[in-house]
Write a protein that holds these residues in place. Structure first.
Motif, PDB file in Angstrom:
ATOM      1  N   UNK A 134      -5.275 -57.799  26.492  1.00  0.00           N
ATOM      2  CA  UNK A 134      -6.336 -57.293  27.360  1.00  0.00           C
ATOM      3  C   UNK A 134      -7.677 -57.508  26.680  1.00  0.00           C
ATOM      4  N   UNK A 135      -8.589 -58.194  27.379  1.00  0.00           N
ATOM      5  CA  UNK A 135      -9.901 -58.519  26.818  1.00  0.00           C
ATOM      6  C   UNK A 135     -10.982 -57.978  27.753  1.00  0.00           C
ATOM      7  N   UNK A 136     -11.893 -57.137  27.249  1.00  0.00           N
ATOM      8  CA  UNK A 136     -12.986 -56.651  28.103  1.00  0.00           C
ATOM      9  C   UNK A 136     -13.872 -57.792  28.570  1.00  0.00           C
ATOM     10  N   UNK A 137     -14.409 -57.662  29.765  1.00  0.00           N
ATOM     11  CA  UNK A 137     -15.299 -58.680  30.325  1.00  0.00           C
ATOM     12  C   UNK A 137     -16.410 -59.065  29.353  1.00  0.00           C
ATOM     13  N   UNK A 138     -16.981 -58.090  28.657  1.00  0.00           N
ATOM     14  CA  UNK A 138     -18.121 -58.355  27.786  1.00  0.00           C
ATOM     15  C   UNK A 138     -17.764 -59.239  26.601  1.00  0.00           C
ATOM     16  N   UNK A 139     -16.469 -59.331  26.274  1.00  0.00           N
ATOM     17  CA  UNK A 139     -16.053 -60.157  25.140  1.00  0.00           C
ATOM     18  C   UNK A 139     -15.612 -61.558  25.556  1.00  0.00           C
TER      19      UNK A 139
ATOM     20  N   UNK B 252      -2.880 -62.682  34.181  1.00  0.00           N
ATOM     21  CA  UNK B 252      -2.165 -61.746  35.052  1.00  0.00           C
ATOM     22  C   UNK B 252      -3.104 -60.960  35.957  1.00  0.00           C
ATOM     23  N   UNK B 253      -4.301 -60.650  35.474  1.00  0.00           N
ATOM     24  CA  UNK B 253      -5.254 -59.914  36.319  1.00  0.00           C
ATOM     25  C   UNK B 253      -6.658 -60.095  35.759  1.00  0.00           C
ATOM     26  N   UNK B 254      -7.621 -59.895  36.655  1.00  0.00           N
ATOM     27  CA  UNK B 254      -9.046 -59.932  36.261  1.00  0.00           C
ATOM     28  C   UNK B 254      -9.764 -58.940  37.169  1.00  0.00           C
ATOM     29  N   UNK B 255      -9.784 -57.715  36.742  1.00  0.00           N
ATOM     30  CA  UNK B 255     -10.388 -56.657  37.552  1.00  0.00           C
ATOM     31  C   UNK B 255     -10.707 -55.449  36.670  1.00  0.00           C
ATOM     32  N   UNK B 256     -11.499 -54.547  37.210  1.00  0.00           N
ATOM     33  CA  UNK B 256     -11.855 -53.297  36.527  1.00  0.00           C
ATOM     34  C   UNK B 256     -12.423 -53.551  35.135  1.00  0.00           C
ATOM     35  N   UNK B 257     -13.188 -54.641  34.987  1.00  0.00           N
ATOM     36  CA  UNK B 257     -13.906 -54.878  33.750  1.00  0.00           C
ATOM     37  C   UNK B 257     -13.126 -55.517  32.627  1.00  0.00           C
ATOM     38  N   UNK B 258     -11.951 -56.071  32.901  1.00  0.00           N
ATOM     39  CA  UNK B 258     -11.188 -56.712  31.832  1.00  0.00           C
ATOM     40  C   UNK B 258     -10.244 -57.763  32.390  1.00  0.00           C
ATOM     41  N   UNK B 259      -9.786 -58.645  31.492  1.00  0.00           N
ATOM     42  CA  UNK B 259      -8.807 -59.672  31.823  1.00  0.00           C
ATOM     43  C   UNK B 259      -7.521 -59.375  31.063  1.00  0.00           C
ATOM     44  N   UNK B 260      -6.387 -59.680  31.705  1.00  0.00           N
ATOM     45  CA  UNK B 260      -5.088 -59.539  31.056  1.00  0.00           C
ATOM     46  C   UNK B 260      -4.414 -60.910  31.054  1.00  0.00           C
TER      47      UNK B 260
ATOM     48  N   UNK C 150     -13.380 -68.706  41.524  1.00  0.00           N
ATOM     49  CA  UNK C 150     -13.483 -67.280  41.774  1.00  0.00           C
ATOM     50  C   UNK C 150     -12.320 -66.603  41.035  1.00  0.00           C
ATOM     51  N   UNK C 151     -12.497 -65.350  40.535  1.00  0.00           N
ATOM     52  CA  UNK C 151     -11.378 -64.689  39.853  1.00  0.00           C
ATOM     53  C   UNK C 151     -10.067 -64.732  40.625  1.00  0.00           C
ATOM     54  N   UNK C 152     -10.123 -64.582  41.961  1.00  0.00           N
ATOM     55  CA  UNK C 152      -8.891 -64.624  42.751  1.00  0.00           C
ATOM     56  C   UNK C 152      -8.188 -65.966  42.645  1.00  0.00           C
ATOM     57  N   UNK C 153      -8.951 -67.031  42.371  1.00  0.00           N
ATOM     58  CA  UNK C 153      -8.358 -68.357  42.264  1.00  0.00           C
ATOM     59  C   UNK C 153      -7.703 -68.579  40.906  1.00  0.00           C
TER      60      UNK C 153
END
Length: 324
Positions: A57-62, A39-47, A9-12
């Motif tokens: 920062x990478x958008x979810x779609x990529x 560092x984070x995975x929320x609001x449509x992107x990963x950091x 899960x993203x939280x993990x």
């Protein structure tokens, strides 16, 4: 299409070291990989922060795939060394060695203090050793139990399966640099009060399976040479607590062990749990400590995410086996 690990899960994953594969736009190559801390995975992107680099920062779609990887290989010697330090930080009221096994009893208070810790070979046939463990616990009116850490004691699994012993959920042991944990102090929150013994407010905030703490439970909590009880107060209300203990492993490595982290329901979602852990790391720095550990059950993803943001990463897992 984006592929998330089926067991994650993203939280993990937040706060963990990961390999991220993502699409490139306008490049000769269609995709690339980056290794770093998520560092984070929320609001449509990963950091993701690569070692020594800027946050990406990478958008979810990529995102093509993201996979957690260990901080570094952990050997049986590493597991044995850390668990030896941990058992000194949560001492049973009675203990006895059976070769490389440590029998522990504390009148039923916590599974850790009432189970046989397997660190090495028991120096006798396994069937005989198991029978001795069963007798030892039943003489004390306790259910026989083992704590099995990482791959230590894996040869016991088929023998205990054949005897019908149950298996608990996995518990993650997370470790971090003490300096990284100290950096998580929230200066806008009240500083923690540190005491050598828990006061009544601390004890009221501590919950043991939803029941009042037994008198021998207090003895276990305080049974350490260098122990601290941290409390965060707001308007004279103890809103967050944690216990810290400093112990030395056989290798000479000094550890801060963190346990009993609790935040009152009305004060949650403000970072108080992470804050009180960071305050204990600040206390431990004065005791020549450079590393910290804590334990969290595998399905507590919210706590895992908070601890990983403080710099904690996977070291090993353990579980308990209980006699029928």
């Amino acid at each position: 299409m984006r592929q998330r690990p089926s067991d994650a899960h993203p939280d993990q994953l937040v706060g963990r070291r990961v390999v991220l594969r993502y699409r490139l736009h306008g490049e000769s190559h269609g995709a690339t990989d980056v290794l770093g801390m998520l560092e984070s995975w929320q609001d449509g992107s990963l950091r993701v922060r690569p070692a020594g680099g800027d946050v990406l920062t990478v958008p979810d779609d990529d995102v093509i795939a993201v996979k957690a990887i260990p901080q570094r290989p952990v050997t049986k010697r590493d597991v044995r060394d850390l668990e030896s330090a941990a058992t000194r930080g949560w001492r049973a009221l009675e203990s006895e060695h059976l070769g490389g096994w440590l029998l522990r009893a504390a009148d039923g208070f916590t599974r850790r203090a009432n189970s046989c810790l397997v660190l090495d070979h028991p120096e006798r046939p396994l069937d005989q050793a198991i029978a001795e463990v069963e007798d030892w616990y039943r003489q004390r009116n306790l259910s026989p139990a083992f704590q099995l850490c990482g791959q230590l004691g894996s040869e016991l699994t088929p023998l205990l399966d054949a005897r019908g012993w149950s298996r608990s959920e996995d518990v993650l042991v997370l470790t971090a640099s003490n300096d990284d944990v100290r950096a998580g102090t929230r200066h806008e929150l009240p500083a923690a009060q540190i005491a050598e013994r828990p006061d009544e407010a601390w004890l009221r905030a501590y919950h043991y399976h939803g029941t009042p703490l037994p008198s021998h439970g207090l003895e276990v909590l305080t049974n350490a040479d260098t122990v601290a009880f941290a409390s965060v107060l707001e308007h004279d209300d103890t809103v967050a607590i944690a216990r810290g203990v400093v112990t030395e492993a056989p290798s000479g490595r000094r550890w801060l062990g963190v346990s009993a982290v609790e935040v009152k329901p009305h004060a949650r979602r403000r970072g108080l749990g992470s804050h009180v852990v960071a305050e204990l790391a600040e206390w431990a720095a004065g005791h020549d400590v450079h590393d910290a550990y804590l334990q969290v059950v595998e399905d507590n993803t919210a706590a895992q995410a908070a601890y990983r943001k403080l710099g904690f990463g996977d070291h090993h897992t353990y579980h308990y086996r209980q006699a029928p």
